[in-house]
Design a protein around this motif. Structure first.
Motif, PDB file in Angstrom:
ATOM      1  N   ALA A  86     -98.658 -12.858  34.903  1.00 24.68           N
ATOM      2  CA  ALA A  86     -98.032 -12.957  33.585  1.00 24.68           C
ATOM      3  C   ALA A  86     -97.435 -14.344  33.373  1.00 24.68           C
ATOM      4  O   ALA A  86     -97.568 -14.941  32.291  1.00 24.68           O
ATOM      5  N   GLN A  87     -96.766 -14.878  34.398  1.00 23.90           N
ATOM      6  CA  GLN A  87     -96.186 -16.217  34.298  1.00 23.90           C
ATOM      7  C   GLN A  87     -97.277 -17.255  34.110  1.00 23.90           C
ATOM      8  O   GLN A  87     -97.141 -18.189  33.299  1.00 23.90           O
ATOM      9  N   TYR A  88     -98.370 -17.105  34.832  1.00 25.74           N
ATOM     10  CA  TYR A  88     -99.494 -18.043  34.716  1.00 25.74           C
ATOM     11  C   TYR A  88    -100.077 -17.997  33.302  1.00 25.74           C
ATOM     12  O   TYR A  88    -100.358 -19.039  32.701  1.00 25.74           O
ATOM     13  N   LEU A  89    -100.242 -16.801  32.761  1.00 23.11           N
ATOM     14  CA  LEU A  89    -100.779 -16.660  31.411  1.00 23.11           C
ATOM     15  C   LEU A  89     -99.910 -17.397  30.395  1.00 23.11           C
ATOM     16  O   LEU A  89    -100.413 -18.141  29.551  1.00 23.11           O
ATOM     17  N   ALA A  90     -98.617 -17.157  30.470  1.00 25.50           N
ATOM     18  CA  ALA A  90     -97.701 -17.778  29.514  1.00 25.50           C
ATOM     19  C   ALA A  90     -97.767 -19.297  29.599  1.00 25.50           C
ATOM     20  O   ALA A  90     -97.816 -19.992  28.573  1.00 25.50           O
ATOM     21  N   GLU A  91     -97.796 -19.823  30.811  1.00 22.37           N
ATOM     22  CA  GLU A  91     -97.867 -21.275  30.986  1.00 22.37           C
ATOM     23  C   GLU A  91     -99.144 -21.842  30.396  1.00 22.37           C
ATOM     24  O   GLU A  91     -99.131 -22.869  29.700  1.00 22.37           O
ATOM     25  N   GLN A  92    -100.257 -21.190  30.665  1.00 18.92           N
ATOM     26  CA  GLN A  92    -101.551 -21.699  30.193  1.00 18.92           C
ATOM     27  C   GLN A  92    -101.686 -21.594  28.675  1.00 18.92           C
ATOM     28  O   GLN A  92    -102.366 -22.406  28.045  1.00 18.92           O
ATOM     29  N   LEU A  93    -101.034 -20.602  28.080  1.00 16.99           N
ATOM     30  CA  LEU A  93    -101.103 -20.422  26.630  1.00 16.99           C
ATOM     31  C   LEU A  93    -100.014 -21.201  25.893  1.00 16.99           C
ATOM     32  O   LEU A  93     -99.952 -21.180  24.665  1.00 16.99           O
ATOM     33  N   GLY A  94     -99.158 -21.890  26.674  1.00 17.64           N
ATOM     34  CA  GLY A  94     -98.092 -22.662  26.058  1.00 17.64           C
ATOM     35  C   GLY A  94     -97.037 -21.801  25.401  1.00 17.64           C
ATOM     36  O   GLY A  94     -96.447 -22.177  24.383  1.00 17.64           O
ATOM     37  N   ARG A  95     -96.774 -20.652  25.995  1.00 15.65           N
ATOM     38  CA  ARG A  95     -95.789 -19.743  25.428  1.00 15.65           C
ATOM     39  C   ARG A  95     -94.664 -19.488  26.426  1.00 15.65           C
ATOM     40  O   ARG A  95     -94.825 -19.687  27.634  1.00 15.65           O
ATOM     41  N   LYS A  96     -93.554 -19.031  25.909  1.00 21.23           N
ATOM     42  CA  LYS A  96     -92.435 -18.634  26.742  1.00 21.23           C
ATOM     43  C   LYS A  96     -92.620 -17.171  27.124  1.00 21.23           C
ATOM     44  O   LYS A  96     -92.827 -16.319  26.266  1.00 21.23           O
ATOM     45  N   LEU A  97     -92.559 -16.881  28.414  1.00 25.20           N
ATOM     46  CA  LEU A  97     -92.773 -15.509  28.878  1.00 25.20           C
ATOM     47  C   LEU A  97     -91.555 -14.638  28.609  1.00 25.20           C
ATOM     48  O   LEU A  97     -90.429 -14.998  28.917  1.00 25.20           O
ATOM     49  N   GLU A  98     -91.806 -13.484  28.021  1.00 22.04           N
ATOM     50  CA  GLU A  98     -90.789 -12.446  27.897  1.00 22.04           C
ATOM     51  C   GLU A  98     -91.353 -11.185  28.541  1.00 22.04           C
ATOM     52  O   GLU A  98     -92.376 -10.655  28.098  1.00 22.04           O
ATOM     53  N   THR A  99     -90.703 -10.739  29.586  1.00 20.31           N
ATOM     54  CA  THR A  99     -91.153  -9.548  30.301  1.00 20.31           C
ATOM     55  C   THR A  99     -90.497  -8.305  29.715  1.00 20.31           C
ATOM     56  O   THR A  99     -89.277  -8.237  29.583  1.00 20.31           O
ATOM     57  N   VAL A 100     -91.319  -7.339  29.355  1.00 20.67           N
ATOM     58  CA  VAL A 100     -90.837  -6.065  28.820  1.00 20.67           C
ATOM     59  C   VAL A 100     -91.197  -4.990  29.844  1.00 20.67           C
ATOM     60  O   VAL A 100     -92.374  -4.763  30.122  1.00 20.67           O
ATOM     61  N   THR A 101     -90.206  -4.353  30.420  1.00 19.31           N
ATOM     62  CA  THR A 101     -90.477  -3.421  31.521  1.00 19.31           C
ATOM     63  C   THR A 101     -90.489  -1.971  31.051  1.00 19.31           C
ATOM     64  O   THR A 101     -89.742  -1.586  30.153  1.00 19.31           O
ATOM     65  N   TRP A 102     -91.374  -1.191  31.680  1.00 21.29           N
ATOM     66  CA  TRP A 102     -91.445   0.238  31.422  1.00 21.29           C
ATOM     67  C   TRP A 102     -91.226   0.999  32.721  1.00 21.29           C
ATOM     68  O   TRP A 102     -91.380   0.437  33.804  1.00 21.29           O
ATOM     69  N   THR A 103     -90.887   2.278  32.607  1.00 25.83           N
ATOM     70  CA  THR A 103     -90.607   3.083  33.800  1.00 25.83           C
ATOM     71  C   THR A 103     -91.615   4.197  34.032  1.00 25.83           C
ATOM     72  O   THR A 103     -91.741   4.675  35.153  1.00 25.83           O
ATOM     73  N   ASP A 104     -92.327   4.618  32.999  1.00 28.39           N
ATOM     74  CA  ASP A 104     -93.263   5.741  33.128  1.00 28.39           C
ATOM     75  C   ASP A 104     -94.637   5.310  32.637  1.00 28.39           C
ATOM     76  O   ASP A 104     -94.808   4.980  31.462  1.00 28.39           O
TER      77      ASP A 104
END
Length: 280
Positions: free
Chosen positions: A51-69
């Protein structure tokens, strides 16, 4: 006057840089709160790294949204626009638009290296003689154990492996690390697990372990094929064709980078079948 000009220029550049950072678009990636080795809230899983690699390559700031189920996160997060990308989904998942695969892997037999077992496929005598085989119900491993007449032999043992910490209407979770440790400790002779889920724990085991990729030529008792090799893609919300195309381009152009991240995890990587390549 010259000093004033320099100050004005510096302020302008500073404001411009601040504007660039402020306007940097966000890439919201759905990840599991606690589903290692894929991801966790601390960002320690290999899908967190992707996910971090994707954000860097796309020139975007990573925001992680977590789920539990895992049963509901597409409906409750992706479909509602709370996140843009799911890093690991089955190729062709009908709930999403899926990218071209970024890796293909398979289920594996895990054994202790020191046991030097002759275990290459489901016809091995090892599987008929083993007293304990660790596996996760509902996977191809269960189907083949039923086909080979060993499922009932393992039923009581399986009850020891499940993490019964879920209440009604919550999913029952099996800890892959625990199943790998069953082999490492000698409690089980064999574990049959999805390679990407087990690789990290096989690598870190103090007892040397062997992973053998299971051939993809297995059948149930009624002759129906049982798949053991699968391709993994990324998923975006239906209708988000622009982001899908961006991800497809990145996956195709950065194949070596994806491979490096996955190989560092120890994941067994397989070639895509010719039919899949022709569709991409």
């Amino acid at each position: 006057m010259k000093t004033t000009t320099h100050i004005f220029t510096a302020l302008t550049l500073g404001l411009g840089m601040a504007s660039v950072h402020a306007e940097q678009p966000t890439l919201k990636v759905c990840t599991a709160e606690n589903e290692m080795p894929y991801s966790n809230k601390a960002g320690e899983g290999f899908e967190n790294k992707l996910a971090q690699y994707l954000a860097e390559q796309l020139g975007r700031k990573l925001e992680t949204v977590t789920w539990t189920d895992p049963r509901y996160f597409i409906r409750d997060f992706v479909d509602k626009g709370l996140c843009d990308v799911v890093v690991g989904v089955d190729q062709g998942d009908p709930r999403l638009l899926t990218t071209v695969p970024y890796y293909r892997s398979g289920y594996v037999f895990i054994t202790r290296k020191g046991d030097d077992l002759d275990l290459q496929n489901w016809d091995s005598d090892v599987l008929q003689k083993a007293k304990r085989i660790a596996f996760i119900p509902g996977t191809p491993a269960e189907t083949m154990l039923r086909a080979k007449g060993r499922y009932n032999d393992m039923f009581n043992y399986q009850q020891e492996l499940v993490g019964f910490k879920s209440k009604r209407n919550q999913y029952i979770k099996y800890d892959t690390e625990k199943l790998v440790n069953e082999v490492a400790s000698g409690k089980a002779e064999v574990a049959v697990l999805w390679g990407p889920a087990a690789a990290r724990y096989v690598q870190s085991s103090t007892t040397p372990l062997t992973m053998t990729v299971i051939p993809d030529n297995n059948q149930r008792a009624d002759g129906e094929k049982v798949g053991f090799h699968y391709s993994t893609s990324m998923g975006v919300r239906k209708g988000d064709v622009a982001l899908l195309e961006q991800l497809n381009t990145l996956i195709r152009n950065a194949e070596d980078d994806f491979t490096e991240i996955l190989e560092a995890e120890g994941i067994p990587l397989l070639d895509e079948p010719d039919t899949a390549l022709s569709m991409n």
